[in-house]
Design a protein around this motif. Structure first.
Motif, PDB file in Angstrom:
ATOM      1  N   LYS A 154      72.487  40.893 -20.850  1.00  0.00           N
ATOM      2  CA  LYS A 154      72.849  41.441 -19.540  1.00  0.00           C
ATOM      3  C   LYS A 154      72.892  40.349 -18.477  1.00  0.00           C
ATOM      4  O   LYS A 154      73.815  40.300 -17.646  1.00  0.00           O
ATOM      5  N   GLU A 155      71.921  39.440 -18.500  1.00  0.00           N
ATOM      6  CA  GLU A 155      71.890  38.356 -17.516  1.00  0.00           C
ATOM      7  C   GLU A 155      73.064  37.404 -17.719  1.00  0.00           C
ATOM      8  O   GLU A 155      73.640  36.893 -16.743  1.00  0.00           O
ATOM      9  N   ALA A 156      73.442  37.149 -18.974  1.00  0.00           N
ATOM     10  CA  ALA A 156      74.584  36.276 -19.244  1.00  0.00           C
ATOM     11  C   ALA A 156      75.881  36.912 -18.732  1.00  0.00           C
ATOM     12  O   ALA A 156      76.725  36.227 -18.132  1.00  0.00           O
ATOM     13  N   ILE A 157      76.045  38.211 -18.942  1.00  0.00           N
ATOM     14  CA  ILE A 157      77.235  38.910 -18.454  1.00  0.00           C
ATOM     15  C   ILE A 157      77.267  38.878 -16.926  1.00  0.00           C
ATOM     16  O   ILE A 157      78.325  38.666 -16.312  1.00  0.00           O
ATOM     17  N   ALA A 158      76.100  39.066 -16.291  1.00  0.00           N
ATOM     18  CA  ALA A 158      76.028  39.012 -14.830  1.00  0.00           C
ATOM     19  C   ALA A 158      76.440  37.644 -14.303  1.00  0.00           C
ATOM     20  O   ALA A 158      77.125  37.524 -13.283  1.00  0.00           O
TER      21      ALA A 158
ATOM     22  N   GLY B 223      73.984  10.462 -35.122  1.00  0.00           N
ATOM     23  CA  GLY B 223      74.358  11.235 -36.301  1.00  0.00           C
ATOM     24  C   GLY B 223      73.602  12.530 -36.489  1.00  0.00           C
ATOM     25  O   GLY B 223      73.931  13.322 -37.384  1.00  0.00           O
ATOM     26  N   GLN B 224      72.575  12.773 -35.655  1.00  0.00           N
ATOM     27  CA  GLN B 224      71.831  14.030 -35.713  1.00  0.00           C
ATOM     28  C   GLN B 224      72.395  14.991 -34.667  1.00  0.00           C
ATOM     29  O   GLN B 224      72.537  14.630 -33.501  1.00  0.00           O
ATOM     30  N   ASN B 225      72.718  16.215 -35.090  1.00  0.00           N
ATOM     31  CA  ASN B 225      73.190  17.219 -34.154  1.00  0.00           C
ATOM     32  C   ASN B 225      72.031  17.933 -33.478  1.00  0.00           C
ATOM     33  O   ASN B 225      70.989  18.170 -34.100  1.00  0.00           O
ATOM     34  N   VAL B 226      72.222  18.282 -32.216  1.00  0.00           N
ATOM     35  CA  VAL B 226      71.254  19.094 -31.483  1.00  0.00           C
ATOM     36  C   VAL B 226      71.957  20.348 -30.991  1.00  0.00           C
ATOM     37  O   VAL B 226      73.011  20.264 -30.349  1.00  0.00           O
ATOM     38  N   TYR B 227      71.380  21.511 -31.311  1.00  0.00           N
ATOM     39  CA  TYR B 227      71.968  22.804 -30.966  1.00  0.00           C
ATOM     40  C   TYR B 227      71.043  23.562 -30.021  1.00  0.00           C
ATOM     41  O   TYR B 227      69.815  23.422 -30.081  1.00  0.00           O
ATOM     42  N   ILE B 228      71.659  24.392 -29.174  1.00  0.00           N
ATOM     43  CA  ILE B 228      70.880  25.288 -28.316  1.00  0.00           C
ATOM     44  C   ILE B 228      71.407  26.709 -28.478  1.00  0.00           C
ATOM     45  O   ILE B 228      72.560  26.917 -28.860  1.00  0.00           O
ATOM     46  N   PRO B 229      70.585  27.720 -28.187  1.00  0.00           N
ATOM     47  CA  PRO B 229      71.085  29.097 -28.214  1.00  0.00           C
ATOM     48  C   PRO B 229      72.020  29.339 -27.020  1.00  0.00           C
ATOM     49  O   PRO B 229      71.752  28.869 -25.912  1.00  0.00           O
ATOM     50  N   ALA B 230      73.083  30.063 -27.266  1.00  0.00           N
ATOM     51  CA  ALA B 230      74.036  30.376 -26.204  1.00  0.00           C
ATOM     52  C   ALA B 230      74.616  31.763 -26.448  1.00  0.00           C
ATOM     53  O   ALA B 230      74.703  32.226 -27.588  1.00  0.00           O
ATOM     54  N   TRP B 231      75.007  32.417 -25.371  1.00  0.00           N
ATOM     55  CA  TRP B 231      75.713  33.685 -25.473  1.00  0.00           C
ATOM     56  C   TRP B 231      77.211  33.399 -25.535  1.00  0.00           C
ATOM     57  O   TRP B 231      77.768  32.791 -24.623  1.00  0.00           O
ATOM     58  N   ILE B 232      77.833  33.805 -26.646  1.00  0.00           N
ATOM     59  CA  ILE B 232      79.272  33.672 -26.816  1.00  0.00           C
ATOM     60  C   ILE B 232      79.887  35.029 -26.471  1.00  0.00           C
ATOM     61  O   ILE B 232      79.506  36.043 -27.067  1.00  0.00           O
ATOM     62  N   VAL B 233      80.804  35.054 -25.524  1.00  0.00           N
ATOM     63  CA  VAL B 233      81.347  36.325 -25.034  1.00  0.00           C
ATOM     64  C   VAL B 233      82.870  36.305 -25.157  1.00  0.00           C
ATOM     65  O   VAL B 233      83.533  35.392 -24.647  1.00  0.00           O
TER      66      VAL B 233
ATOM     67  N   GLU C 279      83.925  32.806 -23.567  1.00  0.00           N
ATOM     68  CA  GLU C 279      83.025  32.180 -22.606  1.00  0.00           C
ATOM     69  C   GLU C 279      81.703  31.873 -23.284  1.00  0.00           C
ATOM     70  O   GLU C 279      81.275  32.596 -24.190  1.00  0.00           O
ATOM     71  N   VAL C 280      81.055  30.786 -22.852  1.00  0.00           N
ATOM     72  CA  VAL C 280      79.792  30.360 -23.456  1.00  0.00           C
ATOM     73  C   VAL C 280      78.760  30.162 -22.343  1.00  0.00           C
ATOM     74  O   VAL C 280      79.020  29.439 -21.372  1.00  0.00           O
ATOM     75  N   VAL C 281      77.603  30.807 -22.496  1.00  0.00           N
ATOM     76  CA  VAL C 281      76.537  30.718 -21.495  1.00  0.00           C
ATOM     77  C   VAL C 281      75.273  30.185 -22.165  1.00  0.00           C
ATOM     78  O   VAL C 281      74.790  30.759 -23.145  1.00  0.00           O
ATOM     79  N   ASN C 282      74.746  29.089 -21.637  1.00  0.00           N
ATOM     80  CA  ASN C 282      73.503  28.508 -22.137  1.00  0.00           C
ATOM     81  C   ASN C 282      72.379  29.543 -21.998  1.00  0.00           C
ATOM     82  O   ASN C 282      72.066  29.987 -20.890  1.00  0.00           O
ATOM     83  N   ALA C 283      71.774  29.945 -23.111  1.00  0.00           N
ATOM     84  CA  ALA C 283      70.757  31.002 -23.073  1.00  0.00           C
ATOM     85  C   ALA C 283      69.413  30.501 -22.557  1.00  0.00           C
ATOM     86  O   ALA C 283      68.533  31.313 -22.246  1.00  0.00           O
ATOM     87  N   PHE C 284      69.222  29.173 -22.456  1.00  0.00           N
ATOM     88  CA  PHE C 284      68.009  28.636 -21.856  1.00  0.00           C
ATOM     89  C   PHE C 284      68.090  28.662 -20.332  1.00  0.00           C
ATOM     90  O   PHE C 284      67.120  28.984 -19.656  1.00  0.00           O
ATOM     91  N   SER C 285      69.243  28.292 -19.792  1.00  0.00           N
ATOM     92  CA  SER C 285      69.373  28.094 -18.349  1.00  0.00           C
ATOM     93  C   SER C 285      70.234  29.139 -17.657  1.00  0.00           C
ATOM     94  O   SER C 285      70.256  29.204 -16.434  1.00  0.00           O
TER      95      SER C 285
ATOM     96  N   THR D 116      81.149  26.780 -20.998  1.00  0.00           N
ATOM     97  CA  THR D 116      82.361  27.023 -21.785  1.00  0.00           C
ATOM     98  C   THR D 116      83.150  25.749 -22.046  1.00  0.00           C
ATOM     99  O   THR D 116      83.600  25.493 -23.166  1.00  0.00           O
ATOM    100  N   ASN D 117      83.330  24.938 -21.034  1.00  0.00           N
ATOM    101  CA  ASN D 117      84.176  23.746 -21.168  1.00  0.00           C
ATOM    102  C   ASN D 117      83.370  22.449 -21.276  1.00  0.00           C
ATOM    103  O   ASN D 117      83.920  21.358 -21.101  1.00  0.00           O
ATOM    104  N   SER D 118      82.096  22.574 -21.581  1.00  0.00           N
ATOM    105  CA  SER D 118      81.251  21.377 -21.681  1.00  0.00           C
ATOM    106  C   SER D 118      81.560  20.618 -22.971  1.00  0.00           C
ATOM    107  O   SER D 118      81.748  21.221 -24.031  1.00  0.00           O
ATOM    108  N   SER D 119      81.585  19.322 -22.872  1.00  0.00           N
ATOM    109  CA  SER D 119      81.808  18.489 -24.058  1.00  0.00           C
ATOM    110  C   SER D 119      80.468  18.140 -24.700  1.00  0.00           C
ATOM    111  O   SER D 119      79.410  18.219 -24.065  1.00  0.00           O
ATOM    112  N   VAL D 120      80.512  17.768 -25.972  1.00  0.00           N
ATOM    113  CA  VAL D 120      79.305  17.380 -26.697  1.00  0.00           C
ATOM    114  C   VAL D 120      78.925  15.954 -26.293  1.00  0.00           C
ATOM    115  O   VAL D 120      79.728  15.033 -26.405  1.00  0.00           O
TER     116      VAL D 120
END
Length: 284
Positions: free
Chosen positions: A208-212, A241-251, A263-269, A274-278
């Motif tokens: 709900k917070e991510a949608i808001a 060479g090590q990947n780092v992943y975070i939880p995100a809401w994919i909408v 759309e992609v929302v960082n679930a930590f912050s 959405t358009n952030s590069s690695v």
């Protein structure tokens, strides 16, 4: 080089990664304060209704936890060599092409599914029996395509029930329709090893917070439809060479003109990424 010195080098490297991650987290929290859904007094459901934005069911306010995860993309040729020692028939049902961290396999005997509604179950049976580390992949309905124009069954690795939504950890089975039957043309596979939390678990923002947040930042057009929202790990960083992943809401959002956007929302912050590069870090 002495053991104590090696141990000290690894400690410094681990500490550096954690400091780097903490800086990213704090920066993202500051950025998100520019537009805050908490400042909106009208419930998000009412705001969506006012703009004729549709969705099924209810927006979840369940509080979950997640991690910063580290994993190393496997070289598929090496993974094959390792597993084949105990399974001489591995990938013997067709032709395999290895390309670094990715493989493409095409079966000699066609894998045929008579009915469309049986595609998912038949694919799961196949990959759990015939694909390398197949039991570590889980079908992802939201990331798959089962349309008249394209049939693509997607499965991913997961960590504690949350899937990894990234090309580095996917199994994709492609089908073509022939004579009213569905024929698997090939599958591609990537795999990550040693999925490891880098820090203790942290509380996540809710669906709900991510949608808001998406609504407050004008990412949900009037008269659009929220097709689905899924919590998944997404790649944000590569450190030597090590990947780092975070939880995100994919909408997934379907606009009034029938076009779609993800759309992609960082679930930590609760920040839109959405358009952030690695980010890539070679030295720290």
């Amino acid at each position: 080089m002495g053991f104590k010195r090696i141990e000290w080098i690894f400690f410094i490297a681990f500490l550096g990664v954690n400091i780097f991650l903490l800086n990213i987290f704090q920066a993202s929290k500051s950025d998100q304060m520019i537009v805050s859904p908490e400042s909106q007094k009208i419930p998000i459901e009412q705001r969506l209704e006012n703009d004729e934005i549709r969705y099924e069911g209810t927006l979840s306010d369940q509080s979950l936890t997640g991690y910063y995860l580290s994993a190393k993309p496997a070289t598929m040729q090496s993974l094959y060599t390792e597993i084949k020692k105990n399974n001489s028939q591995l990938l013997s049902d067709g032709e395999t092409k290895f390309d670094g961290t990715r493989l493409i396999h095409q079966t000699m005997d066609k894998f045929i599914v008579p009915e469309k509604e049986d595609l998912v179950a038949a694919s799961q049976t196949y990959w759990k029996k015939s694909v390398m580390r197949g039991d570590e992949y889980t079908y992802q309905r939201n990331f798959s395509t089962l349309s008249d124009e394209k049939i693509e069954i997607v499965a991913t690795q997961s960590y504690e029930g949350i899937p990894i939504n990234d090309p580095s950890s996917q199994l994709i089975l492609n089908f073509a329709k022939e004579n009213e039957e569905y024929v698997n043309t090939n599958y591609s596979q990537t795999f990550v090893s040693n999925l490891t939390p880098l820090r203790e678990s942290m509380s996540l923002y809710t669906e709900k917070e991510a949608i808001a947040t998406l609504y407050s930042n004008n990412r949900l057009p009037a008269k659009s439809t929220i097709e689905w929202a899924q919590l998944a790990y997404t790649l944000i960083l590569n450190v030597r060479g090590q990947n780092v992943y975070i939880p995100a809401w994919i909408v997934s959002v379907k606009k009034a003109d029938n076009s779609r956007q993800l759309e992609v929302v960082n679930a930590f912050s609760n920040r839109i990424i959405t358009n952030s590069s690695v980010r890539k870090v070679e030295n720290y």
